[in-house]
Write a protein that holds these residues in place. Structure first.
Motif, PDB file in Angstrom:
ATOM      1  N   MET A   1       0.830  -1.200   0.000  1.00  0.00           N
ATOM      2  CA  MET A   1       0.000   0.000   0.000  1.00  0.00           C
ATOM      3  C   MET A   1       0.874   1.264   0.000  1.00  0.00           C
ATOM      4  SD  MET A   1      -3.300   0.477   2.471  1.00  0.00           S
ATOM      5  CE  MET A   1      -2.729   1.799   3.517  1.00  0.00           C
ATOM      6  N   ALA A   2       0.420   2.263  -0.716  1.00  0.00           N
ATOM      7  CA  ALA A   2       1.183   3.513  -0.759  1.00  0.00           C
ATOM      8  C   ALA A   2       1.222   4.156   0.626  1.00  0.00           C
ATOM      9  CB  ALA A   2       0.528   4.471  -1.749  1.00  0.00           C
ATOM     10  N   ILE A   3       2.297   4.844   0.917  1.00  0.00           N
ATOM     11  CA  ILE A   3       2.413   5.530   2.212  1.00  0.00           C
ATOM     12  C   ILE A   3       1.560   6.786   2.179  1.00  0.00           C
ATOM     13  CG2 ILE A   3       4.013   6.701   3.787  1.00  0.00           C
ATOM     14  CD1 ILE A   3       6.249   5.021   2.509  1.00  0.00           C
ATOM     15  N   ASN A   4       0.802   7.022   3.259  1.00  0.00           N
ATOM     16  CA  ASN A   4       0.032   8.257   3.370  1.00  0.00           C
ATOM     17  C   ASN A   4       0.917   9.333   4.006  1.00  0.00           C
ATOM     18  OD1 ASN A   4      -1.786  10.271   3.761  1.00  0.00           O
ATOM     19  ND2 ASN A   4      -3.165   9.120   5.092  1.00  0.00           N
ATOM     20  N   PHE A   5       1.212  10.371   3.249  1.00  0.00           N
ATOM     21  CA  PHE A   5       2.104  11.429   3.743  1.00  0.00           C
ATOM     22  C   PHE A   5       1.440  12.340   4.775  1.00  0.00           C
ATOM     23  CE2 PHE A   5       4.989  11.903  -0.286  1.00  0.00           C
ATOM     24  CZ  PHE A   5       5.234  10.538  -0.250  1.00  0.00           C
TER      25      PHE A   5
ATOM     26  N   TYR B   1      -0.344  13.682   7.960  1.00  0.00           N
ATOM     27  CA  TYR B   1      -0.573  13.395   9.373  1.00  0.00           C
ATOM     28  C   TYR B   1      -1.747  14.268   9.821  1.00  0.00           C
ATOM     29  CZ  TYR B   1       0.269  12.410  14.260  1.00  0.00           C
ATOM     30  OH  TYR B   1       0.128  11.980  15.547  1.00  0.00           O
TER      31      TYR B   1
ATOM     32  N   SER C   1      -7.470  10.918  11.741  1.00  0.00           N
ATOM     33  CA  SER C   1      -7.390  11.288  10.321  1.00  0.00           C
ATOM     34  C   SER C   1      -8.780  11.556   9.752  1.00  0.00           C
ATOM     35  CB  SER C   1      -6.689  10.188   9.525  1.00  0.00           C
ATOM     36  OG  SER C   1      -7.522   9.051   9.460  1.00  0.00           O
TER      37      SER C   1
ATOM     38  N   TYR D   1       0.774  17.490  -1.068  1.00  0.00           N
ATOM     39  CA  TYR D   1       0.692  16.028  -0.936  1.00  0.00           C
ATOM     40  C   TYR D   1      -0.675  15.518  -1.387  1.00  0.00           C
ATOM     41  CZ  TYR D   1       4.984  15.952   1.913  1.00  0.00           C
ATOM     42  OH  TYR D   1       6.254  16.053   2.359  1.00  0.00           O
TER      43      TYR D   1
ATOM     44  N   ASP E   1      -1.395  12.942  -4.433  1.00  0.00           N
ATOM     45  CA  ASP E   1      -2.121  11.691  -4.213  1.00  0.00           C
ATOM     46  C   ASP E   1      -3.256  11.503  -5.201  1.00  0.00           C
ATOM     47  OD1 ASP E   1      -0.979  10.315  -2.208  1.00  0.00           O
ATOM     48  OD2 ASP E   1      -2.261  11.089  -0.593  1.00  0.00           O
TER      49      ASP E   1
END
Ligand code: SF4
Ligand code: SF4
Ligand code: SF4
Lengths: 501, 237
Positions: free
Chosen positions: A1-5, A7, A48, A89, A93
């Motif tokens: 899975m892609a990293i969620n930048f 926070y 989130s 970001y 995405d």
């Protein structure tokens, strides 16, 4: 899975010692941020998902919750701020245009906060509004240039149609669709009770609300949703929406997910279809074309209703307003760049347009210089936040103000700026039945009446302090204003002196 | 009732018309605007050239023009019928939401722009000749028929159906329009499409005494690709 930048920007803080695991917060958060862990018997949350709307905070019976700014920080950078980086970001995405709501939250100067009001001392004594009559009523519409008499010498009534208000405030346009039925009902009933007006926005008028017609401004926008002869004649004025402060130069777009049931019927488009208002009116390319729409609406309402033309405050506002004042329009509404919206591209909301204080001062001056100020009344909006803003706006030349964000705040809005999600936890900017029922129109109406009654009294007190006993005498009375911390240019545009002068 | 409009401005003419219930004939129309605004019954026969916004917000009346019409005919029309024995200017049937418009010859730019429909209310525009650019832009519902009578090539110009998200356009042409915007898909008409337009073609023939022998092979249908053309454009912030 892609990293969620990304926070989460806010943290949900739960005081475990107080939490009784009643699950009210879980039940109330339409964004699904709270969750009950049945096996452990405790609550948990996912920041989130939180939009910081404070619904759970207000609902929690033990005051166990608060939302705080997350301490997580990128490396300090005066150029690349956190918001700039996060938005970048987000776009990397998704590839999408950033979509936001409510008014421009950026740190631009708020001129209302740099203007101070006068008060009488010793000479020209102040007036006590509790003892003396203090007039806040006003009438909006074109005023005749001269008295006309009939053959017998009697004065002819040549007054064009007017809107009569008990105080210089109207609720500005918010469509049924962008806000809920209960929100509209609250506004309509409050307008009736207060002797002012609310505005349908561009989504047509729900059949249940025709009965508030005497206190209604019906809007005609480029999409012409819900516009027909019955609708035009249902209200007390017709407003042509040319522009909106939050998104000058672009149209509107209510996503198909919000076009359900009554909203589809009121707008006259099939359920689930996007409601697209094009950026321009496709029949208006000039003041002469605008005049055509103004007069087609006057013909359609038998010249009985004033026509308002609403525009966004942009660079050439004075020339545009001067044109509109000659178009046959009775009222010009100007919306400043801080005006709210149910959804607008972030970049447009935050970077296009000018502050209402400057636009108002220049337009009022231009129209007076050209001798056409009486052709129209001026109504201004785009972040009127208090009675002091209203007094300052009137002294800068406004006949009345439009408020919308302030009215929504009275109904419970916590400025979470997530209207575009359609999941407003306060039952305002949503069409989800479980959410809309959270706004009780009886209470909503009461809170609006409370707010504006308080403002009215404050306006009277401020006027009384200046030794002025009618709103008419305050209008354009810039001697009552002084700037604080403003440069020569700003003072010149506002047409006021600096404090101490 | 008969009115001579030769020396009347738009306010005088429209006031005179408002005072008449039932049918009226207006001679020497010469650019007066807003004729028949919101009229809900009876018939208006206009000889000459009526001005802009003819039949705006029309609500059930019939307007027949023996001559050409100018811009914004049937703006935001709700019900009724407008018949033009000639050509129409720009923005024909702008934001129309009900009723029918028949134009014998051509229409200018932006015809049928932002037309809409809801349940049984479905506006129809029939253009006998060709249509200008931006036909059916932002169209949200309704039906536009372009017959291309007398046209030697495609009876459409540029940017047909940009932003279209509802409704249907049916065009009599042998050649598929090129360069249509991505929101629009074109296909040969089906038998059902032909059935759908037949009543309007019959009306057209009767109104203008023009005989038509429609075959489905002669027609293309333009439809929106999606009800929500711009959903993917945005990301929440
Ligand atoms: S509402 Fe308050 S007490 Fe109830 S579960 Fe949530 S945090 Fe705990
Ligand atoms: S979105 Fe609102 S209700 Fe949900 S957790 Fe955040 S503040 Fe509470
Ligand atoms: S109306 Fe609702 S969603 Fe919009 S900002 Fe206010 S609380 Fe948030």
């Amino acid at each position: 899975m892609a990293i969620n930048f990304l926070y989460p920007e806010y943290e949900i803080v739960r005081k475990e010692s107080r939490c009784i695991a009643c699950r009210a917060c879980e039940n109330q958060c339409a964004h699904g941020a709270h969750e009950f862990l049945a096996d452990k018997g405790v609550m948990t949350c996912d920041e989130s998902k939180c939009v910081n709307c404070h619904r759970c905070v207000c609902i929690c019976p033990t005051r166990a919750l608060k939302i705080v700014k997350s301490g997580n920080a990128y490396k300090q950078n005066a150029n690349w701020g956190q918001r700039t980086v996060d938005e970048l970001y987000r776009q990397a995405d998704s590839g999408g245009v950033l979509l936001s709501s409510m008014g421009n939250p950026q740190n631009y100067p708020v001129y209302f906060d740099k203007i101070l009001l006068n008060a009488s001392q010793v000479t020209n004594p102040s007036i006590d509004p509790l003892r003396e009559p203090m007039e806040t009523r006003c009438a909006l519409g074109a005023k005749p240039h001269r008295i006309e008499r009939d053959k017998k010498g009697n004065i002819k009534n040549n007054l064009p149609p007017q809107l009569k208000l008990s105080m210089p405030i109207l609720f500005s346009a918010m469509s049924y669709g962008s806000i809920s039925y209960n929100a509209h009902e609250s506004l309509a009933r409050a307008a009736q009770e207060l002797g002012i007006y609310y505005n349908t926005g561009e989504g047509g008028l729900h059949e249940d609300f025709y009965k508030y017609g005497k206190n209604t401004v019906v809007q005609v926008a480029s999409g012409r949703f819900g516009v027909h002869s019955g609708y035009l004649n249902a209200g007390a004025a017709v407003e042509i929406k040319m522009g909106q402060g939050a998104k000058p130069g672009i149209g509107g777009h209510l996503p198909g997910t919000k076009i359900v049931g009554d909203i589809a019927r009121t707008r006259m488009i099939p359920e689930g279809t996007d409601a697209i208002s094009p950026a321009p009116h496709h029949d208006i390319y000039s003041i002469e074309d605008l005049r055509q729409l103004v007069y087609s609406l006057k013909e359609a309402t038998d010249y009985k209703l004033p026509v308002i033309v609403k525009i966004a405050a942009v660079h050439n506002i004075t020339a545009i307003a001067s044109g509109i004042a000659r178009s046959g329009a009775d009222i010009i509404a100007i919306d400043g760049f801080r005006g709210g919206t149910g959804a607008a591209p972030t970049r447009i909301r935050d970077h296009v347009g000018i502050p209402i204080e400057l636009a108002l001062a220049s337009v009022d001056k231009r129209l007076r210089d050209e001798g056409i100020r009486d052709n129209v009344s001026l109504v201004v909006g785009g972040s009127i936040r208090s009675s002091a803003d209203i007094v300052k706006a009137v002294a800068l030349g406004a006949d009345a103000v439009y408020i919308a964000s302030a009215a929504l705040l009275a109904l419970g809005c916590h400025l979470c700026r997530s209207c575009q999600t359609g999941k407003c936890n306060w039952g305002i900017a949503t069409q989800i039945p479980q959410l809309t029922k959270r706004l009780n129109p009886d209470i909503g109406c009461k809170r609006l009446v409370n707010l504006l009654s308080a403002w009215k009294h404050e306006i009277q007190e401020m006027m009384g302090g200046m030794g002025i006993n009618s709103i008419e005498a305050l209008k354009g009375n810039r001697l009552m204003l002084r700037g604080i911390g403003l440069n020569e240019r700003e003072l010149a545009v506002l047409g006021i002196k600096h404090a101490g002068e | 009732m008969k009115i001579d409009a030769a020396n009347l401005d738009f306010e005088q003419l429209n006031k005179a018309l408002k005072n008449v219930q039932g049918d009226s004939i207006v001679d020497n129309c010469l650019g007066q605007r807003f004729i028949g605004v919101k009229r809900n019954s009876g018939k208006l026969t206009l000889n000459g050239t009526p001005g802009n916004a003819l039949g705006a917000y029309l609500d059930g009346a019939v307007i027949e023009v023996f001559g050409n019409a100018q811009d914004a005919v049937g703006d935001t029309m709700n019900d009724g019928k407008i018949i033009i024995h000639g050509s129409a200017g720009d923005a024909l049937g702008l934001a129309m939401r009900g009723g029918e418009i028949y134009v014998k010859e051509n229409a200018g730019y932006r015809a049928g722009i932002h037309m809409k429909e809801y349940q049984e209310k479905k506006p129809v525009i029939v253009i006998g000749g060709s249509a200008g650019s931006f036909l059916g832009e932002y169209m949200a519902g309704g039906l536009i028929i372009v017959l291309g009578l007398g046209a030697t090539k495609l009876p459409l110009k540029n940017f047909t159906g940009t932003g279209m998200h509802g409704g249907k356009m049916i065009v009599r042409t042998k050649q598929l329009p090129e360069g249509l915007p991505p929101q629009v898909s074109a296909a040969k008409a089906s038998m059902a499409d032909l059935q759908e337009i037949l009543p309007y073609l019959t009306q057209f023939s009767a109104l203008f005494t023009i005989s038509l022998t429609p075959k489905k092979e002669d027609f293309f249908v333009l439809k929106p690709n999606a009800k929500n053309p711009y959903t993917k454009l945005y990301t929440e912030n």
